[in-house]
Motif scaffolding. Structure first.
Motif, PDB file in Angstrom:
ATOM      1  N   PHE A 178       0.869  -1.173   0.000  1.00  0.00           N
ATOM      2  CA  PHE A 178       0.000   0.000   0.000  1.00  0.00           C
ATOM      3  C   PHE A 178       0.905   1.221   0.000  1.00  0.00           C
ATOM      4  O   PHE A 178       1.752   1.379   0.880  1.00  0.00           O
ATOM      5  CB  PHE A 178      -0.896  -0.034   1.240  1.00  0.00           C
ATOM      6  N   VAL A 179       0.742   2.091  -0.991  1.00  0.00           N
ATOM      7  CA  VAL A 179       1.499   3.333  -1.082  1.00  0.00           C
ATOM      8  C   VAL A 179       0.481   4.462  -1.189  1.00  0.00           C
ATOM      9  O   VAL A 179      -0.374   4.444  -2.076  1.00  0.00           O
ATOM     10  CB  VAL A 179       2.424   3.342  -2.319  1.00  0.00           C
ATOM     11  N   TYR A 180       0.536   5.442  -0.283  1.00  0.00           N
ATOM     12  CA  TYR A 180      -0.481   6.481  -0.327  1.00  0.00           C
ATOM     13  C   TYR A 180       0.120   7.877  -0.133  1.00  0.00           C
ATOM     14  O   TYR A 180       1.176   8.051   0.479  1.00  0.00           O
ATOM     15  CB  TYR A 180      -1.586   6.222   0.707  1.00  0.00           C
ATOM     16  N   TYR A 181      -0.612   8.857  -0.668  1.00  0.00           N
ATOM     17  CA  TYR A 181      -0.225  10.262  -0.588  1.00  0.00           C
ATOM     18  C   TYR A 181      -0.715  10.825   0.734  1.00  0.00           C
ATOM     19  O   TYR A 181      -1.888  10.676   1.092  1.00  0.00           O
ATOM     20  CB  TYR A 181      -0.830  11.017  -1.767  1.00  0.00           C
ATOM     21  N   ASN A 182       0.166  11.505   1.466  1.00  0.00           N
ATOM     22  CA  ASN A 182      -0.145  11.896   2.832  1.00  0.00           C
ATOM     23  C   ASN A 182      -1.087  13.094   2.952  1.00  0.00           C
ATOM     24  O   ASN A 182      -1.727  13.279   3.981  1.00  0.00           O
ATOM     25  CB  ASN A 182       1.150  12.249   3.585  1.00  0.00           C
ATOM     26  N   ASN A 183      -1.164  13.917   1.918  1.00  0.00           N
ATOM     27  CA  ASN A 183      -1.897  15.170   2.021  1.00  0.00           C
ATOM     28  C   ASN A 183      -3.308  15.055   1.440  1.00  0.00           C
ATOM     29  O   ASN A 183      -3.522  14.387   0.420  1.00  0.00           O
ATOM     30  CB  ASN A 183      -1.143  16.281   1.292  1.00  0.00           C
ATOM     31  N   ALA A 184      -4.259  15.735   2.054  1.00  0.00           N
ATOM     32  CA  ALA A 184      -5.644  15.717   1.586  1.00  0.00           C
ATOM     33  C   ALA A 184      -5.804  16.571   0.334  1.00  0.00           C
ATOM     34  O   ALA A 184      -5.106  17.579   0.154  1.00  0.00           O
ATOM     35  CB  ALA A 184      -6.570  16.232   2.684  1.00  0.00           C
ATOM     36  N   ILE A 185      -6.717  16.169  -0.549  1.00  0.00           N
ATOM     37  CA  ILE A 185      -7.082  16.979  -1.704  1.00  0.00           C
ATOM     38  C   ILE A 185      -8.592  17.197  -1.684  1.00  0.00           C
ATOM     39  O   ILE A 185      -9.353  16.382  -1.174  1.00  0.00           O
ATOM     40  CB  ILE A 185      -6.639  16.345  -3.036  1.00  0.00           C
ATOM     41  N   SER A 186      -9.018  18.317  -2.253  1.00  0.00           N
ATOM     42  CA  SER A 186     -10.432  18.686  -2.245  1.00  0.00           C
ATOM     43  C   SER A 186     -11.187  17.980  -3.363  1.00  0.00           C
ATOM     44  O   SER A 186     -10.652  17.752  -4.447  1.00  0.00           O
ATOM     45  CB  SER A 186     -10.559  20.206  -2.428  1.00  0.00           C
TER      46      SER A 186
END
Length: 306
Positions: free
Chosen positions: A84-92
């Motif tokens: 599992f590789v995920y982007y740490n920052n939220a996007i709108s």
């Protein structure tokens, strides 16, 4: 001011307006990550089972990929791998989302499987992947294995075909459908239910390359996934050296989209194996129809100056 000078100034203004409007319509990408180098800032790499995900440019001796020419390898061509590789920052989600990336699935020394998933989840939830094997790290699975925490949508690029199959605890689907893209929806009341089959493609040609000894022998695909604010889903792809094709066109879905989301990639192998790889990711808002605005304003200005 003579008419010719006036027209030149109006044309210059219209060009400037076009540039500004296009910038407003398209905006800077939320995320722009090639995965070709030796680092990927703001990304978390999680090993579920096996050797784990890595950037191939960090191990040139084994992969042959140099800095600037690498890939994100989610799994190696080995049994029982999950990651599992995920982007740490939220996007709108307020302006919709367009995901564009390259993927390639190759190897298959034990027969190709299982697949990879682009997974979108609630930004307020702590990231935790779902079931292995045919659940592709997104859906739940028999044996008390939960699905992805806070799941919103999972886009499965499924070689073996079980992401479309209502077996092993998964809900809904037409049955096993190899070499296909399948979409599953949101988590239910708990992580043990929900993730229902939403829609998908039939079996696609040249989806993955079995028994390829290198990536050079495999077919690389560029994928574009568009989710509008009206929850219309469109999936397009472009196989290497081929034309763009629309696979799912403006499908009206009922995705439960929060205001802020995060996303990542999961992948898994079992007794069937493959190298699952990603590169050239871009995430942007859905463009606004700026062209019509430009022509309307430009026409109004010309009419007023006559």
């Amino acid at each position: 001011m003579n008419r010719q000078t006036m027209i030149k100034k109006l044309n210059t203004f219209t060009v400037l307006l076009t540039v500004l409007a296009c910038g407003y319509a398209f905006g800077a990408p939320y995320v722009d990550e090639a995965f070709t180098g030796t680092t990927a800032p703001d990304w978390t790499f999680v090993t579920g089972q096996g050797d784990g995900p890595f950037l191939t440019a960090t191990d040139t001796a084994k992969t042959g990929d140099t800095d600037g020419d690498g890939w994100l390898r989610l799994t190696k061509d080995l049994d029982n791998q999950s990651s599992f590789v995920y982007y740490n920052n939220a996007i709108s989600t307020s302006q919709g989302m367009i995901f564009t990336f390259d993927f390639v699935i190759w190897g298959g020394s034990s027969g190709l499987g299982d697949g990879l998933t682009l997974a979108i989840f609630d930004a307020d939830v702590t990231a935790d992947a779902g079931g292995y094997g045919g659940s592709l790290g997104y859906a739940q699975r028999d044996g008390g294995i939960d699905g992805l925490a806070g799941a919103v949508a999972g886009f499965g690029f499924d070689v073996f075909g079980n992401f479309s199959n209502p077996t092993e605890g998964r809900e809904g689907g037409p049955g096993q459908r190899p070499d296909a893209i399948a979409v599953r929806g949101s988590m239910g009341d708990t992580r043990s239910d929900g993730y229902e089959y939403v829609t998908g493609t039939d079996t696609l040609e040249d989806f993955a390359t079995s028994s390829a000894n290198s990536r050079d022998d495999a077919v690389i695909h560029t994928v574009k996934i568009t989710i509008t604010t009206d929850k219309e889903l469109t999936i397009e792809w472009k196989p290497e050296n081929d034309e763009w094709a629309t696979l799912i066109d403006a499908y009206q879905c009922t995705l439960d989209c929060p205001d802020q989301v995060k996303f990542g990639y999961t992948a898994g192998t079992g007794s069937a194996t493959a190298n699952h790889e990603i590169r050239n990711l871009s995430v942007t808002a859905v463009p606004e129809p700026a062209t019509a605005i430009i022509f309307a304003i430009g026409g109004m200005l010309i009419r007023r100056k006559k």
